[in-house]
Design a protein around this motif. Structure first.
Motif, PDB file in Angstrom:
ATOM      1  N   LEU A  13       1.460  -1.159 -10.796  1.00  0.00           N
ATOM      2  CA  LEU A  13       0.210  -0.869 -10.100  1.00  0.00           C
ATOM      3  C   LEU A  13      -0.205  -2.021  -9.197  1.00  0.00           C
ATOM      4  O   LEU A  13      -0.905  -1.821  -8.212  1.00  0.00           O
ATOM      5  N   ASP A  14       0.202  -3.210  -9.540  1.00  0.00           N
ATOM      6  CA  ASP A  14      -0.137  -4.394  -8.753  1.00  0.00           C
ATOM      7  C   ASP A  14       0.905  -4.719  -7.691  1.00  0.00           C
ATOM      8  O   ASP A  14       0.717  -5.628  -6.898  1.00  0.00           O
ATOM      9  N   ASP A  15       2.016  -3.998  -7.686  1.00  0.00           N
ATOM     10  CA  ASP A  15       3.137  -4.279  -6.792  1.00  0.00           C
ATOM     11  C   ASP A  15       2.936  -3.567  -5.453  1.00  0.00           C
ATOM     12  O   ASP A  15       2.981  -2.338  -5.390  1.00  0.00           O
ATOM     13  N   ASP A  16       2.720  -4.335  -4.389  1.00  0.00           N
ATOM     14  CA  ASP A  16       2.521  -3.774  -3.040  1.00  0.00           C
ATOM     15  C   ASP A  16       3.744  -3.024  -2.527  1.00  0.00           C
ATOM     16  O   ASP A  16       3.634  -2.208  -1.623  1.00  0.00           O
ATOM     17  N   ASP A  17       4.908  -3.312  -3.092  1.00  0.00           N
ATOM     18  CA  ASP A  17       6.147  -2.706  -2.616  1.00  0.00           C
ATOM     19  C   ASP A  17       6.612  -1.520  -3.463  1.00  0.00           C
ATOM     20  O   ASP A  17       7.628  -0.907  -3.153  1.00  0.00           O
ATOM     21  N   TYR A  18       5.890  -1.214  -4.524  1.00  0.00           N
ATOM     22  CA  TYR A  18       6.288  -0.097  -5.380  1.00  0.00           C
ATOM     23  C   TYR A  18       5.980   1.224  -4.676  1.00  0.00           C
ATOM     24  O   TYR A  18       4.848   1.464  -4.252  1.00  0.00           O
ATOM     25  N   PRO A  19       6.970   2.103  -4.540  1.00  0.00           N
ATOM     26  CA  PRO A  19       6.778   3.370  -3.816  1.00  0.00           C
ATOM     27  C   PRO A  19       6.040   4.411  -4.663  1.00  0.00           C
ATOM     28  O   PRO A  19       6.631   5.317  -5.237  1.00  0.00           O
ATOM     29  N   ALA A  20       4.736   4.292  -4.714  1.00  0.00           N
ATOM     30  CA  ALA A  20       3.928   5.102  -5.620  1.00  0.00           C
ATOM     31  C   ALA A  20       3.388   6.386  -4.997  1.00  0.00           C
ATOM     32  O   ALA A  20       2.945   7.265  -5.726  1.00  0.00           O
ATOM     33  N   TYR A  21       3.406   6.514  -3.681  1.00  0.00           N
ATOM     34  CA  TYR A  21       2.702   7.612  -3.028  1.00  0.00           C
ATOM     35  C   TYR A  21       3.640   8.626  -2.396  1.00  0.00           C
ATOM     36  O   TYR A  21       4.568   8.272  -1.682  1.00  0.00           O
ATOM     37  N   THR A  22       3.359   9.892  -2.656  1.00  0.00           N
ATOM     38  CA  THR A  22       4.107  10.970  -2.022  1.00  0.00           C
ATOM     39  C   THR A  22       3.738  11.025  -0.550  1.00  0.00           C
ATOM     40  O   THR A  22       2.723  10.454  -0.125  1.00  0.00           O
ATOM     41  N   MET A  29      -4.170   9.435   2.759  1.00  0.00           N
ATOM     42  CA  MET A  29      -4.790   8.124   2.614  1.00  0.00           C
ATOM     43  C   MET A  29      -5.005   7.424   3.948  1.00  0.00           C
ATOM     44  O   MET A  29      -5.988   6.691   4.117  1.00  0.00           O
ATOM     45  N   ILE A  30      -4.096   7.616   4.901  1.00  0.00           N
ATOM     46  CA  ILE A  30      -4.242   6.933   6.189  1.00  0.00           C
ATOM     47  C   ILE A  30      -4.810   7.846   7.264  1.00  0.00           C
ATOM     48  O   ILE A  30      -4.938   7.442   8.418  1.00  0.00           O
ATOM     49  N   TYR A  58       6.085   6.233  -0.633  1.00  0.00           N
ATOM     50  CA  TYR A  58       5.582   5.119   0.175  1.00  0.00           C
ATOM     51  C   TYR A  58       4.861   4.097  -0.691  1.00  0.00           C
ATOM     52  O   TYR A  58       4.180   4.438  -1.644  1.00  0.00           O
ATOM     53  N   SER A  59       4.970   2.832  -0.293  1.00  0.00           N
ATOM     54  CA  SER A  59       4.278   1.740  -0.984  1.00  0.00           C
ATOM     55  C   SER A  59       2.964   1.442  -0.264  1.00  0.00           C
ATOM     56  O   SER A  59       2.739   1.882   0.863  1.00  0.00           O
ATOM     57  N   ARG A  60       2.125   0.651  -0.910  1.00  0.00           N
ATOM     58  CA  ARG A  60       0.862   0.235  -0.274  1.00  0.00           C
ATOM     59  C   ARG A  60       1.140  -0.581   0.981  1.00  0.00           C
ATOM     60  O   ARG A  60       0.444  -0.436   1.988  1.00  0.00           O
ATOM     61  N   TYR A  61       2.140  -1.445   0.920  1.00  0.00           N
ATOM     62  CA  TYR A  61       2.497  -2.238   2.097  1.00  0.00           C
ATOM     63  C   TYR A  61       2.880  -1.321   3.263  1.00  0.00           C
ATOM     64  O   TYR A  61       2.421  -1.501   4.395  1.00  0.00           O
ATOM     65  N   GLN A  62       3.709  -0.320   2.990  1.00  0.00           N
ATOM     66  CA  GLN A  62       4.102   0.617   4.043  1.00  0.00           C
ATOM     67  C   GLN A  62       2.899   1.392   4.578  1.00  0.00           C
ATOM     68  O   GLN A  62       2.828   1.664   5.772  1.00  0.00           O
ATOM     69  N   LEU A  63       1.967   1.718   3.710  1.00  0.00           N
ATOM     70  CA  LEU A  63       0.774   2.441   4.162  1.00  0.00           C
ATOM     71  C   LEU A  63      -0.093   1.578   5.068  1.00  0.00           C
ATOM     72  O   LEU A  63      -0.679   2.074   6.027  1.00  0.00           O
ATOM     73  N   ARG A  64      -0.171   0.281   4.798  1.00  0.00           N
ATOM     74  CA  ARG A  64      -0.934  -0.611   5.699  1.00  0.00           C
ATOM     75  C   ARG A  64      -0.277  -0.647   7.078  1.00  0.00           C
ATOM     76  O   ARG A  64      -0.960  -0.606   8.102  1.00  0.00           O
ATOM     77  N   ALA A  66       1.673   1.709   8.384  1.00  0.00           N
ATOM     78  CA  ALA A  66       1.487   3.035   8.978  1.00  0.00           C
ATOM     79  C   ALA A  66       0.063   3.203   9.506  1.00  0.00           C
ATOM     80  O   ALA A  66      -0.139   3.775  10.585  1.00  0.00           O
ATOM     81  N   ALA A  67      -0.916   2.689   8.777  1.00  0.00           N
ATOM     82  CA  ALA A  67      -2.316   2.791   9.216  1.00  0.00           C
ATOM     83  C   ALA A  67      -2.528   2.012  10.511  1.00  0.00           C
ATOM     84  O   ALA A  67      -3.245   2.466  11.407  1.00  0.00           O
ATOM     85  N   ARG A  68      -1.894   0.853  10.639  1.00  0.00           N
ATOM     86  CA  ARG A  68      -2.011   0.062  11.876  1.00  0.00           C
ATOM     87  C   ARG A  68      -1.380   0.821  13.045  1.00  0.00           C
ATOM     88  O   ARG A  68      -1.951   0.884  14.137  1.00  0.00           O
ATOM     89  N   ALA A  69      -0.227   1.427  12.805  1.00  0.00           N
ATOM     90  CA  ALA A  69       0.425   2.217  13.860  1.00  0.00           C
ATOM     91  C   ALA A  69      -0.466   3.391  14.259  1.00  0.00           C
ATOM     92  O   ALA A  69      -0.601   3.702  15.444  1.00  0.00           O
ATOM     93  N   ARG A  70      -1.082   4.018  13.276  1.00  0.00           N
ATOM     94  CA  ARG A  70      -1.971   5.146  13.560  1.00  0.00           C
ATOM     95  C   ARG A  70      -3.152   4.708  14.422  1.00  0.00           C
ATOM     96  O   ARG A  70      -3.553   5.401  15.355  1.00  0.00           O
ATOM     97  N   GLU A  71      -3.718   3.528  14.149  1.00  0.00           N
ATOM     98  CA  GLU A  71      -4.819   2.997  14.966  1.00  0.00           C
ATOM     99  C   GLU A  71      -4.389   2.884  16.423  1.00  0.00           C
ATOM    100  O   GLU A  71      -5.134   3.256  17.329  1.00  0.00           O
ATOM    101  N   LEU A  72      -3.199   2.338  16.645  1.00  0.00           N
ATOM    102  CA  LEU A  72      -2.699   2.155  18.007  1.00  0.00           C
ATOM    103  C   LEU A  72      -2.455   3.499  18.694  1.00  0.00           C
ATOM    104  O   LEU A  72      -2.801   3.675  19.862  1.00  0.00           O
ATOM    105  N   VAL A  73      -1.864   4.434  17.960  1.00  0.00           N
ATOM    106  CA  VAL A  73      -1.596   5.764  18.530  1.00  0.00           C
ATOM    107  C   VAL A  73      -2.916   6.471  18.839  1.00  0.00           C
ATOM    108  O   VAL A  73      -3.061   7.083  19.903  1.00  0.00           O
ATOM    109  N   ASP A  74      -3.879   6.354  17.946  1.00  0.00           N
ATOM    110  CA  ASP A  74      -5.195   6.969  18.186  1.00  0.00           C
ATOM    111  C   ASP A  74      -5.878   6.379  19.418  1.00  0.00           C
ATOM    112  O   ASP A  74      -6.680   7.051  20.061  1.00  0.00           O
ATOM    113  N   ALA A  75      -5.547   5.119  19.741  1.00  0.00           N
ATOM    114  CA  ALA A  75      -6.125   4.461  20.916  1.00  0.00           C
ATOM    115  C   ALA A  75      -5.355   4.784  22.192  1.00  0.00           C
ATOM    116  O   ALA A  75      -5.670   4.259  23.259  1.00  0.00           O
TER     117      ALA A  75
END
Length: 115
Positions: A13-22, A29-30, A58-64, A66-75
């Motif tokens: 649960l504390d591992d940013d690289d653990y692929p926890a999300y479908t 989430m993003i 997907y891991s939390r790190y990957q989601l961060r 992806a969220a940054r890429a989404r911000e840029l695409v939205d802009a």
């Protein structure tokens, strides 16, 4: 496969690289679509791990990222350019971190941190 001990499961649960999300949960989430996650995967911005059944995870790190890429695409940034920008930002952050670490080592050893 032996069952996990509770402390090992908690470590994940504390591992940013653990692929926890479908894919569906990650997209939710993003605030993106599964198609967006597939597109940034095809652009090699992130590479999700696969479950035993072949589903993307997907891991939390990957989601961060992806969220940054989404911000840029939205802009208005094209997805390929957004992916490249995020990669360069990540590389810069890592280079700055390494530089600071090396400066700290140099200062502790009595060497000059400046050239």
């Amino acid at each position: 496969m032996p069952p996990e001990t509770p402390s090992h499961a908690t470590d994940r649960l504390d591992d940013d690289d653990y692929p926890a999300y479908t894919m569906g949960r990650a997209a939710e989430m993003i605030g993106a679509t599964p198609g967006f996650l597939r597109a940034i995967g095809e652009a090699r911005l992130i590479t999700p791990l696969r479950s035993e059944g072949g589903h993307r995870r997907y891991s939390r790190y990957q989601l961060r990222i992806a969220a940054r890429a989404r911000e840029l695409v939205d802009a208005g940034t094209p997805i390929e350019a957004a992916c490249r920008i995020v990669i360069l930002e990540d590389q810069l952050e890592e280079a700055l971190r390494l530089n600071e670490e090396l400066r700290g080592r140099s200062a502790r050893s009595g060497g000059s941190a400046e050239r």
